[in-house]
Design a protein around this motif. Structure first.
Motif, PDB file in Angstrom:
ATOM      1  N   ASP A 172       7.751   2.814   2.571  1.00 24.02           N
ATOM      2  CA  ASP A 172       6.642   3.115   1.671  1.00 24.02           C
ATOM      3  C   ASP A 172       5.310   2.912   2.384  1.00 24.02           C
ATOM      4  O   ASP A 172       4.409   3.748   2.303  1.00 24.02           O
ATOM      5  CB  ASP A 172       6.732   2.250   0.410  1.00 24.02           C
ATOM      6  CG  ASP A 172       5.707   2.633  -0.655  1.00 24.02           C
ATOM      7  OD1 ASP A 172       5.228   3.790  -0.646  1.00 24.02           O
ATOM      8  OD2 ASP A 172       5.395   1.778  -1.498  1.00 24.02           O
ATOM      9  N   VAL A 173       5.186   1.804   3.111  1.00 25.66           N
ATOM     10  CA  VAL A 173       3.942   1.516   3.827  1.00 25.66           C
ATOM     11  C   VAL A 173       3.682   2.577   4.894  1.00 25.66           C
ATOM     12  O   VAL A 173       2.577   3.122   4.993  1.00 25.66           O
ATOM     13  CB  VAL A 173       3.974   0.097   4.438  1.00 25.66           C
ATOM     14  CG1 VAL A 173       2.859  -0.103   5.451  1.00 25.66           C
ATOM     15  CG2 VAL A 173       3.872  -0.947   3.330  1.00 25.66           C
ATOM     16  N   LEU A 174       4.682   2.890   5.710  1.00 25.47           N
ATOM     17  CA  LEU A 174       4.506   3.907   6.748  1.00 25.47           C
ATOM     18  C   LEU A 174       4.156   5.264   6.125  1.00 25.47           C
ATOM     19  O   LEU A 174       3.290   5.984   6.641  1.00 25.47           O
ATOM     20  CB  LEU A 174       5.760   4.035   7.615  1.00 25.47           C
ATOM     21  CG  LEU A 174       6.091   2.852   8.518  1.00 25.47           C
ATOM     22  CD1 LEU A 174       7.385   3.123   9.287  1.00 25.47           C
ATOM     23  CD2 LEU A 174       4.956   2.535   9.478  1.00 25.47           C
ATOM     24  N   ASN A 175       4.806   5.602   5.028  1.00 24.42           N
ATOM     25  CA  ASN A 175       4.542   6.867   4.360  1.00 24.42           C
ATOM     26  C   ASN A 175       3.115   6.921   3.815  1.00 24.42           C
ATOM     27  O   ASN A 175       2.420   7.932   3.969  1.00 24.42           O
ATOM     28  CB  ASN A 175       5.557   7.091   3.244  1.00 24.42           C
ATOM     29  CG  ASN A 175       5.484   8.488   2.680  1.00 24.42           C
ATOM     30  OD1 ASN A 175       5.357   9.460   3.409  1.00 24.42           O
ATOM     31  ND2 ASN A 175       5.556   8.579   1.367  1.00 24.42           N
ATOM     32  N   GLN A 176       2.666   5.846   3.186  1.00 26.93           N
ATOM     33  CA  GLN A 176       1.294   5.811   2.655  1.00 26.93           C
ATOM     34  C   GLN A 176       0.269   5.880   3.782  1.00 26.93           C
ATOM     35  O   GLN A 176      -0.727   6.611   3.679  1.00 26.93           O
ATOM     36  CB  GLN A 176       1.072   4.552   1.803  1.00 26.93           C
ATOM     37  CG  GLN A 176       1.874   4.514   0.524  1.00 26.93           C
ATOM     38  CD  GLN A 176       1.600   5.677  -0.396  1.00 26.93           C
ATOM     39  OE1 GLN A 176       0.469   6.117  -0.552  1.00 26.93           O
ATOM     40  NE2 GLN A 176       2.643   6.205  -1.009  1.00 26.93           N
TER      41      GLN A 176
END
Length: 145
Positions: free
Chosen positions: A40-44
């Motif tokens: 989620d963090v990498l995607n955001q």
């Protein structure tokens, strides 16, 4: 005996689904050596980079302490870089982080899609999407009051 409202039962179902989906995704993502929260963090970051740590915190479901630890780990692993401009820490993906996101994204998307498509018709999916969008926009308005 306590009486639940229909709305409270819906909230419980949404909460349970979110939790169970995260558990299933964490298990699925083990093969890529990444957690749902890290994905989620990498995607955001990949979507909105560069962004500040506070902007990132508004977009994900990790606590402030959890995000600091996660960002430190992702930085140590070479997936992100943080730069300081005056008082703001800007976060962006490194080439390694971009590669990890590219490696995992389509697989995670297919996995999550299958959780919905395997049990709901297209018509049901459209209805659920419309209703969840309405609920999400309402809660967003409440947060912005």
């Amino acid at each position: 005996m306590k009486k639940n409202t229909l709305a409270s039962l819906i909230w419980v179902r949404i909460t349970r689904f979110t939790h169970q989906s995260a558990l299933l995704s964490n298990d699925f993502l083990k093969q890529y050596d990444i957690t749902v929260a890290q994905f989620d963090v990498l995607n955001q970051i990949g979507t909105y980079q560069p962004l500040s740590q506070s902007e990132l915190a508004d977009k994900i479901t990790v606590s402030a302490g959890g995000i600091s630890r996660m960002l430190s780990r992702l930085e140590r692993e070479g997936h992100i870089k943080r730069t300081i401009e005056w008082k703001t820490k800007w976060i962006s993906l490194t080439e390694k982080g971009e590669a990890k996101l590219d490696e995992v994204f389509e697989h995670q998307l297919a996995f999550q899609t299958s959780l919905i498509e395997d049990c709901l018709t297209i018509s049901e999916q459209k209805t659920l999407y419309t209703l969840m969008t309405k609920v999400q926009r309402h809660t967003e308005k409440e947060l912005n009051k």
